[in-house]
Design an enzyme around this catalytic site. Structure first.
Site, mmCIF file in Angstrom:
data_model
loop_
_atom_site.group_PDB
_atom_site.id
_atom_site.type_symbol
_atom_site.label_atom_id
_atom_site.label_comp_id
_atom_site.label_asym_id
_atom_site.label_seq_id
_atom_site.Cartn_x
_atom_site.Cartn_y
_atom_site.Cartn_z
ATOM 1 N N TRP A 168 0.790 -1.218 0.000
ATOM 2 C CA TRP A 168 0.000 0.000 0.000
ATOM 3 C C TRP A 168 0.827 1.274 0.000
ATOM 4 C CZ3 TRP A 168 1.701 2.566 4.198
ATOM 5 C CH2 TRP A 168 2.115 1.830 5.303
ATOM 6 N N ASN A 169 2.093 1.204 0.365
ATOM 7 C CA ASN A 169 2.818 2.448 0.611
ATOM 8 C C ASN A 169 3.181 3.208 -0.666
ATOM 9 O OD1 ASN A 169 4.671 0.250 0.169
ATOM 10 N ND2 ASN A 169 6.337 1.570 0.851
ATOM 11 N N LYS A 192 -2.141 -8.545 -7.552
ATOM 12 C CA LYS A 192 -2.980 -8.248 -6.398
ATOM 13 C C LYS A 192 -2.457 -6.992 -5.707
ATOM 14 C CE LYS A 192 -2.828 -9.277 -2.066
ATOM 15 N NZ LYS A 192 -3.484 -8.066 -1.485
ATOM 16 N N PRO A 193 -3.206 -5.891 -5.801
ATOM 17 C CA PRO A 193 -2.822 -4.719 -5.023
ATOM 18 C C PRO A 193 -3.274 -4.870 -3.580
ATOM 19 C CG PRO A 193 -4.815 -4.259 -6.246
ATOM 20 C CD PRO A 193 -4.407 -5.663 -6.606
ATOM 21 N N ASP A 194 -2.714 -4.039 -2.711
ATOM 22 C CA ASP A 194 -3.197 -4.052 -1.333
ATOM 23 C C ASP A 194 -4.649 -3.592 -1.298
ATOM 24 O OD1 ASP A 194 -2.099 -4.103 1.666
ATOM 25 O OD2 ASP A 194 -3.533 -2.464 1.479
ATOM 26 N N GLY A 243 6.995 -6.508 0.170
ATOM 27 C CA GLY A 243 6.289 -6.505 1.443
ATOM 28 C C GLY A 243 7.196 -6.924 2.576
ATOM 29 N N GLU A 265 11.366 -7.796 -2.681
ATOM 30 C CA GLU A 265 11.953 -6.739 -1.867
ATOM 31 C C GLU A 265 11.224 -6.763 -0.536
ATOM 32 O OE1 GLU A 265 11.380 -2.158 -1.621
ATOM 33 O OE2 GLU A 265 12.755 -2.540 -3.288
ATOM 34 N N LEU A 266 11.978 -7.011 0.542
ATOM 35 C CA LEU A 266 11.375 -7.268 1.842
ATOM 36 C C LEU A 266 11.725 -6.158 2.841
ATOM 37 C CD1 LEU A 266 12.080 -11.104 1.877
ATOM 38 C CD2 LEU A 266 10.056 -9.900 1.021
ATOM 39 N N GLU A 397 11.615 -2.994 12.225
ATOM 40 C CA GLU A 397 11.225 -1.932 11.311
ATOM 41 C C GLU A 397 9.947 -1.249 11.804
ATOM 42 O OE1 GLU A 397 10.884 -1.420 6.497
ATOM 43 O OE2 GLU A 397 10.110 -3.272 7.379
#
Length: 528
Positions: A168-169, A192-194, A243, A265-266, A397
């Site tokens: 979502w960011n 799939k988007p948030d 995510g 990318e985590l 984080e």
């Protein structure tokens, strides 16, 4: 889908909003036939922003069926024709940049500058891969086993249908920029988007259709990660995920068991090191931006800063001043520099990290409180020092506008502290060029940005970008950001005589002949 009146009255074509509603109804998910809808709310106001369907496994099956059916013809389409589609998409994104920024702000509550960063990212990716795809995807001649006798070519073949799960960011940038490369490589995409930020993806789908992308090639399925995300990972031919590390490990296990490729990318806990020779006054505003851009809701933003004792007091004074100069605000305008958090859950997470740190001895230099006077999910940019033993903030984080500054003896201790966590996404060094370069080479991270927070490495799109350790696998950007969506096929043909030598040559002489040929090839520089 319903939209606020102030957006409906914008001078951009009403047709775009009408078509978006059509896409929401007909293409985001088949579950709408069953009447299943999920309301989407904006962080900026109380009224409902719109709705999308709640996807099921059956919807994901149908999405893959449609995409696979279309992908075969798309893969056979000349890459130059695919490039034409993407260049038209680039033009449409540029044309509708204000509307795209509006939707990004409405969905996320971020400031206008951060919203435009997303638009620019899509433009950069579309332009870079459109310009480079013909060369990167062209069949390439390779050295054969024997000069003149063996002829070898490398062919790039699309994976098939790529699955994409985005957060979502950065709903536009991370929702479509990776798909641009996958589509140019000849793949279909099921995305799939948030659930809180679906409309940026749907607008991208609209613009891609307008640009000439074949119907059904890109499918968007809205719904939960548990249902839709899992189903995508169980059906795709390659998975692109952005995510958390926790979710990334789960998805990695799923695709690993299927022997399917994976790029992710985590999470990160990105460090910054301030060298003793850094020009603090010159760079202090940039340092603050590195921490608080997009309200800290950025995978590559800085969350911990290491400062040598000799310059600590000077730095913390300047950093506090720069942080307090950040203007919080709300609305579809350029009048502020930091916007809202995404929602109540993220606000609670940020508050918890601050409270936990303070309870364990941390000092709040500035910030530390919500700002309901500005908006329901606004939180002050926050700087902490003197982090106590066991504070969760030290290693976890936050993904919010909170950074801690730690005093260290020297640069060597700063490097040690920067490398001690199991993350390695981004890092930053401020100092004179030679000093900073030496420090950068010792940091364990997928990217190190000198005298900037993250923008220059992210925007250098010709260079691969990604994490090491628990911050991810694979890379986006650069050549790898496109070729990872292909299979490398080796096509070799033998001429004149077989590799085992001519039929009249006795087997016992084959080894001697082969050794002599290799020595001759090396002497004549035909072979490496």
């Amino acid at each position: 889908m319903s939209l606020p009146r102030r957006l409906q009255e914008r001078p951009l074509p009403q047709q775009l909003l009408t078509e978006l509603q059509h896409l929401t109804t007909n293409y985001s998910t088949g579950s709408l036939d069953k009447g299943e809808r999920k309301a989407v709310h904006s962080p900026l106001f109380e009224e409902e922003l719109g709705w999308v369907g709640v996807g099921s496994e059956e919807d994901v099956d149908e999405a893959f069926r449609r995409s696979r059916q279309t992908q075969k013809a798309w893969a056979d389409t000349d890459v130059k024709q695919r490039v034409k589609v993407m260049k038209r998409f680039h033009h449409l994104v540029a044309k509708h940049r204000e509307l795209l920024a509006d939707f990004i702000q409405l969905e996320t509550g971020k400031d206008r500058t951060a919203a435009f960063d997303e638009v620019l990212d899509v433009l950069n990716n579309a332009r870079y891969y459109s310009n480079n795809a013909p060369k990167l995807l062209a069949t390439q001649k390779q050295p054969g086993a024997f000069p003149l006798i063996t002829k070898t070519h490398l062919q790039r073949v699309p994976k098939g249908v790529v699955g994409q799960i985005s957060p979502w960011n950065y709903p536009l940038a991370l929702g479509i920029s990776d798909a641009v490369a996958a589509l140019l490589a000849g793949n279909g995409v099921v995305a799939k988007p948030d659930g809180s930020t679906p409309f940026s993806n749907l607008i991208s789908l609209y613009l891609l259709r307008e640009a000439g992308l074949p119907k059904d090639l890109l499918q968007i399925v809205t719904g939960s990660g548990r249902v839709v995300g899992s189903a995508i990972s169980e059906r795709c031919d390659y998975l692109m995920f952005t995510g958390s590390t926790k979710t990334g490990k789960i998805l990695g296990t799923t695709v690993g068991e299927r022997l399917v490729g994976y790029s992710a990318e985590l999470g990160g806990k990105n460090p910054m090191i301030i060298a003793p020779d850094a020009d603090i006054d010159k760079h202090i505003d940039t340092i603050a931006t590195a921490c608080f851009s997009n309200s800290g809701q950025l995978c590559v933003s800085i969350e911990r800063i290491y400062v040598p004792d000799a310059i600590f007091d000077q730095f913390i004074t300047a950093f506090r001043r720069a942080t307090e100069s950040i203007k919080l605000g709300s609305g579809l305008n350029w009048d502020y520099t930091m916007g809202s958090l995404i929602g109540q859950n993220q606000l609670d997470v940020v508050q918890h990290f601050v409270d936990d740190a303070v309870d364990k001895g941390a000092t709040v230099i500035t910030g530390g409180k919500p700002r309901p006077d500005i908006g329901p999910y606004h939180f002050e940019p926050t700087v902490l020092t003197d982090l106590g033993e066991g504070a969760e903030l030290a290693e976890q984080e936050v993904f919010g506008p909170v950074v801690y500054v730690q005093r260290v003896r020297d640069v060597e201790e700063a490097i040690e502290q920067a490398n001690k966590l199991p993350y390695g996404l981004n890092s930053s060094v401020f100092g004179q060029p030679e000093t900073a370069q030496g420090i950068a080479e010792k940091i364990d991270a997928g990217s190190v940005t000198i005298n900037d927070g993250y923008a220059s490495t992210w925007a250098s799109i010709s260079t691969p970008l990604g994490g090491v350790k628990e911050s991810g696998v694979g890379r986006r950007h650069g050549h790898e950001g496109l070729t990872k969506y292909t299979e490398a096929k080796n096509i070799s043909s033998q001429r004149i005589m077989p590799m085992r030598g001519p039929s009249w040559l006795p087997n016992k002489y084959y080894g001697t002949l082969l050794s002599s040929a290799l020595r001759l090839g090396k002497a004549l520089r035909f072979l490496p």
